[in-house]
Design an enzyme around this catalytic site. Structure first.
Site, short mmCIF file in Angstrom:
data_model
loop_
_atom_site.label_atom_id
_atom_site.label_comp_id
_atom_site.label_asym_id
_atom_site.label_seq_id
_atom_site.Cartn_x
_atom_site.Cartn_y
_atom_site.Cartn_z
N ASP A 1 0.87 -1.18 0.00
CA ASP A 1 0.00 0.00 0.00
C ASP A 1 0.91 1.23 0.00
O ASP A 1 2.10 1.14 0.34
CB ASP A 1 -0.89 -0.02 1.24
CG ASP A 1 -1.70 1.25 1.41
OD1 ASP A 1 -2.42 1.61 0.47
OD2 ASP A 1 -1.59 1.88 2.48
N ASP B 1 -0.34 5.17 0.72
CA ASP B 1 -0.68 6.23 1.68
C ASP B 1 -0.76 5.66 3.10
O ASP B 1 -1.56 4.77 3.38
CB ASP B 1 -2.03 6.86 1.31
CG ASP B 1 -2.00 7.53 -0.05
OD1 ASP B 1 -1.03 8.25 -0.31
OD2 ASP B 1 -2.93 7.32 -0.84
#
Length: 233
Positions: A21, A23
């Protein structure tokens, strides 16, 4: 929480690939999104709260755009709201990229050990590009962004696409996530998930292992983390 590899780690299986991932996991850009949301609320004479902002963490952008439209009472479409959000966040990223502790170090170590990595983010490509520009070319063998999938997280599609692009089975991958939405997506795809909570809590669950930080985690620790995650229920 301890982050050292167990004595049995070397007897476990190394993940075929690591799916990241972005953010809140690789970079701490959530404050950039939140600041831009507050700026939009002020611009349009609306109100916004930190709790509302945290409620959007991990969502695909059009879902967040629709929520902002409703909660701020804006006239723009969700897509137009997303583009305005991206304008503000991209401008902030171009000034400074706030890396999460240990993330770049682990990413570099994985590259040195030829463990393929993919970026799996619900941010759009034009936001991802300035961040990737700060990393060596080829750091990610695949990049899956929110504007290139039909269904965003928590649907499994983003992680399934990443695994397919790498040519590996999702069951053999370790995903690294910081949100419940992202963890649900990765687990639904069949991945084991290393959860490093940041802005929002993530419930315990199947195929999830938690650590406080990526700082100090090396490639040699990954087999034990995968084994621990596979035992989680």
């Amino acid at each position: 929480m301890t982050q050292a590899a167990s004595p049995e780690a070397g007897r476990e299986t190394m993940p075929t690939a690591v799916l990241w991932d972005m953010d809140g996991t690789l970079v701490d850009t959530e404050p950039y999104w939140i600041a831009t949301e507050f700026a939009m609320a002020e611009k349009y004479g609306s109100t916004w709260s930190h709790e509302q902002a945290l409620g959007l963490v991990g969502n695909e952008l059009l879902v967040s755009g629709a929520a902002i439209k409703e909660q701020m009472g804006l006239q723009q479409s969700p897509a137009e709201i997303v583009e305005e959000l991206l304008d503000g966040v991209v401008a902030r990223v171009q000034e400074s990229v706030p890396w999460r502790p240990g993330a770049r170090e682990l990413l570099t170590a994985l590259g040195d050990d030829a463990v393929p990595c993919a970026l799996v983010t619900m941010s759009y490509q034009r936001f991802v590009d300035p961040i990737l520009a700060h990393l060596p070319a080829g750091t990610f063998a695949a990049v899956v962004t929110g504007d290139r999938v039909t269904h965003g997280k928590p649907h499994p599609e983003p992680y399934l696409v990443a695994a397919e692009q790498l040519g590996v089975a999702p069951e053999d991958c370790l995903a690294v996530e910081d949100s419940s939405t992202g963890a649900r997506s990765a687990v639904a795809a069949g991945c084991t998930v290393l959860v490093v909570e940041h802005h929002v809590p993530v419930p315990d669950g199947e195929r999830r292992v938690k650590r406080d930080s990526l700082d100090g985690i090396g490639v040699a620790d990954l087999p034990a983390l995968v084994a621990e995650g596979r035992c989680a229920c």
